[in-house]
Scaffold this motif. Structure first.
Motif, PDB file in Angstrom:
ATOM      1  N   GLU A 134      26.733 -23.408  73.586  1.00 14.40           N
ATOM      2  CA  GLU A 134      26.743 -22.715  74.689  1.00 14.40           C
ATOM      3  C   GLU A 134      27.191 -23.636  75.668  1.00 14.40           C
ATOM      4  OE1 GLU A 134      26.998 -20.081  77.641  1.00 14.40           O
ATOM      5  OE2 GLU A 134      26.771 -19.693  75.436  1.00 14.40           O
ATOM      6  N   THR A 135      26.849 -24.823  75.738  1.00 19.02           N
ATOM      7  CA  THR A 135      27.188 -25.985  76.617  1.00 19.02           C
ATOM      8  C   THR A 135      28.759 -26.281  76.711  1.00 19.02           C
ATOM      9  OG1 THR A 135      25.058 -26.994  76.981  1.00 19.02           O
ATOM     10  CG2 THR A 135      26.878 -28.302  77.567  1.00 19.02           C
ATOM     11  N   ARG A 136      29.133 -26.469  75.388  1.00 19.08           N
ATOM     12  CA  ARG A 136      30.409 -26.599  74.865  1.00 19.08           C
ATOM     13  C   ARG A 136      31.420 -25.505  75.515  1.00 19.08           C
ATOM     14  NH1 ARG A 136      30.173 -30.104  69.208  1.00 19.08           N
ATOM     15  NH2 ARG A 136      29.153 -31.819  70.181  1.00 19.08           N
ATOM     16  N   ARG A 137      31.037 -24.195  75.094  1.00 15.97           N
ATOM     17  CA  ARG A 137      31.856 -23.332  75.447  1.00 15.97           C
ATOM     18  C   ARG A 137      31.980 -23.106  77.159  1.00 15.97           C
ATOM     19  NH1 ARG A 137      29.038 -20.522  71.134  1.00 15.97           N
ATOM     20  NH2 ARG A 137      27.200 -19.798  72.484  1.00 15.97           N
ATOM     21  N   LYS A 138      30.910 -23.195  77.602  1.00 15.37           N
ATOM     22  CA  LYS A 138      30.852 -23.205  79.399  1.00 15.37           C
ATOM     23  C   LYS A 138      31.746 -24.391  79.749  1.00 15.37           C
ATOM     24  CE  LYS A 138      29.460 -21.550  83.023  1.00 15.37           C
ATOM     25  NZ  LYS A 138      29.650 -20.179  83.420  1.00 15.37           N
ATOM     26  N   MET A 139      31.622 -25.469  79.056  1.00 14.79           N
ATOM     27  CA  MET A 139      32.670 -26.627  79.596  1.00 14.79           C
ATOM     28  C   MET A 139      34.028 -26.439  79.308  1.00 14.79           C
ATOM     29  SD  MET A 139      30.441 -30.057  78.223  1.00 14.79           S
ATOM     30  CE  MET A 139      31.690 -31.221  78.595  1.00 14.79           C
ATOM     31  N   LYS A 140      34.260 -25.704  78.067  1.00 21.35           N
ATOM     32  CA  LYS A 140      35.651 -25.284  77.892  1.00 21.35           C
ATOM     33  C   LYS A 140      36.055 -24.261  79.068  1.00 21.35           C
ATOM     34  CE  LYS A 140      38.610 -23.657  74.150  1.00 21.35           C
ATOM     35  NZ  LYS A 140      38.687 -23.451  72.779  1.00 21.35           N
ATOM     36  N   GLU A 141      35.365 -23.368  79.228  1.00 17.44           N
ATOM     37  CA  GLU A 141      35.715 -22.401  80.005  1.00 17.44           C
ATOM     38  C   GLU A 141      35.809 -22.789  81.486  1.00 17.44           C
ATOM     39  OE1 GLU A 141      32.649 -19.287  82.421  1.00 17.44           O
ATOM     40  OE2 GLU A 141      32.691 -19.071  80.457  1.00 17.44           O
ATOM     41  N   THR A 190      18.388 -26.083  69.345  1.00 14.80           N
ATOM     42  CA  THR A 190      19.337 -27.389  69.865  1.00 14.80           C
ATOM     43  C   THR A 190      20.816 -27.042  69.579  1.00 14.80           C
ATOM     44  OG1 THR A 190      17.433 -28.837  69.497  1.00 14.80           O
ATOM     45  CG2 THR A 190      19.565 -29.651  69.851  1.00 14.80           C
ATOM     46  N   ILE A 191      21.143 -26.502  68.366  1.00 13.34           N
ATOM     47  CA  ILE A 191      22.530 -26.411  68.088  1.00 13.34           C
ATOM     48  C   ILE A 191      23.100 -25.203  68.870  1.00 13.34           C
ATOM     49  CG2 ILE A 191      24.191 -25.588  66.323  1.00 13.34           C
ATOM     50  CD1 ILE A 191      22.552 -27.198  64.283  1.00 13.34           C
ATOM     51  N   GLU A 192      22.358 -24.082  69.201  1.00 12.50           N
ATOM     52  CA  GLU A 192      22.701 -23.182  69.988  1.00 12.50           C
ATOM     53  C   GLU A 192      23.027 -23.533  71.312  1.00 12.50           C
ATOM     54  OE1 GLU A 192      23.645 -19.923  69.638  1.00 12.50           O
ATOM     55  OE2 GLU A 192      23.566 -20.197  67.274  1.00 12.50           O
ATOM     56  N   GLU A 193      22.052 -24.439  71.892  1.00 10.12           N
ATOM     57  CA  GLU A 193      22.202 -24.996  73.260  1.00 10.12           C
ATOM     58  C   GLU A 193      23.420 -25.649  73.458  1.00 10.12           C
ATOM     59  OE1 GLU A 193      19.930 -27.636  76.507  1.00 10.12           O
ATOM     60  OE2 GLU A 193      18.704 -26.544  74.993  1.00 10.12           O
ATOM     61  N   ILE A 194      23.928 -26.500  72.321  1.00 13.94           N
ATOM     62  CA  ILE A 194      25.137 -27.321  72.419  1.00 13.94           C
ATOM     63  C   ILE A 194      26.206 -26.373  72.501  1.00 13.94           C
ATOM     64  CG2 ILE A 194      26.280 -28.985  70.987  1.00 13.94           C
ATOM     65  CD1 ILE A 194      23.526 -30.237  70.072  1.00 13.94           C
ATOM     66  N   ASP A 220      15.423 -33.424  60.635  1.00 13.44           N
ATOM     67  CA  ASP A 220      14.348 -34.422  60.733  1.00 13.44           C
ATOM     68  C   ASP A 220      14.234 -35.218  62.254  1.00 13.44           C
ATOM     69  OD1 ASP A 220      13.424 -33.823  58.428  1.00 13.44           O
ATOM     70  OD2 ASP A 220      14.469 -35.223  57.211  1.00 13.44           O
ATOM     71  N   GLU A 221      15.534 -35.653  62.496  1.00 14.25           N
ATOM     72  CA  GLU A 221      15.714 -36.369  63.842  1.00 14.25           C
ATOM     73  C   GLU A 221      15.157 -35.533  65.130  1.00 14.25           C
ATOM     74  OE1 GLU A 221      15.866 -39.765  64.016  1.00 14.25           O
ATOM     75  OE2 GLU A 221      16.015 -39.494  61.827  1.00 14.25           O
ATOM     76  N   LEU A 222      15.635 -34.266  65.165  1.00  8.56           N
ATOM     77  CA  LEU A 222      15.293 -33.417  66.146  1.00  8.56           C
ATOM     78  C   LEU A 222      13.569 -33.213  66.052  1.00  8.56           C
ATOM     79  CD1 LEU A 222      18.330 -31.045  66.147  1.00  8.56           C
ATOM     80  CD2 LEU A 222      17.641 -32.598  68.141  1.00  8.56           C
ATOM     81  N   ALA A 223      13.221 -33.057  65.030  1.00 10.06           N
ATOM     82  CA  ALA A 223      11.584 -32.713  64.918  1.00 10.06           C
ATOM     83  C   ALA A 223      10.807 -33.668  65.250  1.00 10.06           C
ATOM     84  CB  ALA A 223      11.502 -32.335  63.429  1.00 10.06           C
ATOM     85  N   LYS A 224      11.262 -34.980  65.041  1.00  3.12           N
ATOM     86  CA  LYS A 224      10.509 -36.263  65.493  1.00  3.12           C
ATOM     87  C   LYS A 224      10.407 -36.136  67.132  1.00  3.12           C
ATOM     88  CE  LYS A 224      12.209 -39.631  62.143  1.00  3.12           C
ATOM     89  NZ  LYS A 224      12.991 -40.537  61.678  1.00  3.12           N
ATOM     90  N   GLU A 225      11.555 -35.668  67.773  1.00  2.00           N
ATOM     91  CA  GLU A 225      11.542 -35.363  69.243  1.00  2.00           C
ATOM     92  C   GLU A 225      10.964 -33.730  69.621  1.00  2.00           C
ATOM     93  OE1 GLU A 225      15.403 -35.904  70.874  1.00  2.00           O
ATOM     94  OE2 GLU A 225      15.825 -37.549  69.696  1.00  2.00           O
ATOM     95  N   GLY A 226      10.263 -33.182  68.621  1.00  2.00           N
ATOM     96  CA  GLY A 226       9.660 -32.068  69.169  1.00  2.00           C
ATOM     97  C   GLY A 226      10.705 -30.880  69.375  1.00  2.00           C
ATOM     98  N   LYS A 227      11.960 -30.967  68.716  1.00  4.78           N
ATOM     99  CA  LYS A 227      13.042 -30.130  69.026  1.00  4.78           C
ATOM    100  C   LYS A 227      13.138 -29.105  67.734  1.00  4.78           C
ATOM    101  CE  LYS A 227      15.152 -32.905  72.796  1.00  4.78           C
ATOM    102  NZ  LYS A 227      16.344 -33.336  73.147  1.00  4.78           N
ATOM    103  N   ASP A 228      13.617 -28.020  67.719  1.00  6.67           N
ATOM    104  CA  ASP A 228      13.882 -27.122  66.787  1.00  6.67           C
ATOM    105  C   ASP A 228      15.742 -27.075  66.652  1.00  6.67           C
ATOM    106  OD1 ASP A 228      13.558 -24.814  65.210  1.00  6.67           O
ATOM    107  OD2 ASP A 228      14.948 -23.799  66.434  1.00  6.67           O
ATOM    108  N   ILE A 229      16.169 -27.473  65.465  1.00  8.96           N
ATOM    109  CA  ILE A 229      17.546 -27.463  65.180  1.00  8.96           C
ATOM    110  C   ILE A 229      18.195 -26.333  65.613  1.00  8.96           C
ATOM    111  CG2 ILE A 229      17.278 -26.612  62.797  1.00  8.96           C
ATOM    112  CD1 ILE A 229      19.707 -29.263  63.311  1.00  8.96           C
ATOM    113  N   ASP A 230      17.883 -24.871  65.302  1.00  6.52           N
ATOM    114  CA  ASP A 230      18.515 -23.891  65.422  1.00  6.52           C
ATOM    115  C   ASP A 230      18.680 -23.471  67.247  1.00  6.52           C
ATOM    116  OD1 ASP A 230      18.737 -23.185  62.901  1.00  6.52           O
ATOM    117  OD2 ASP A 230      16.967 -22.082  62.962  1.00  6.52           O
TER     118      ASP A 230
END
Length: 71
Positions: free
Chosen positions: A52-59, A46-50, A34-44
């Protein structure tokens, strides 16, 4: 099934809105979806992007700091 996402209206005080959002999430009166939808974002997406970002940071050996704390 269709999901509509509308352009969000920005809050006058983003710090207050972020604090209120955190409280709503912690008190279970809203969901991340619901909170992401208020910002016009899709949950799936957004979570995939997060993830991927965490994997890249770890790498790259970049320390991850998060505001989500276990209680």
């Amino acid at each position: 099934k269709h999901t509509w996402f509308f352009d969000p209206n920005e809050h006058v005080d983003p710090v207050k809105e972020a604090t209120a959002q955190s409280i709503r999430l912690n008190n279970c009166v809203t969901t991340l979806t619901d909170e992401l939808a208020k910002e016009g974002k899709d949950i799936d997406a957004t979570i995939e992007e997060i993830a991927e970002t965490r994997r890249k940071m770890k790498e790259l050996g970049i320390a991850e700091e998060t505001s989500i704390k276990e209680k």
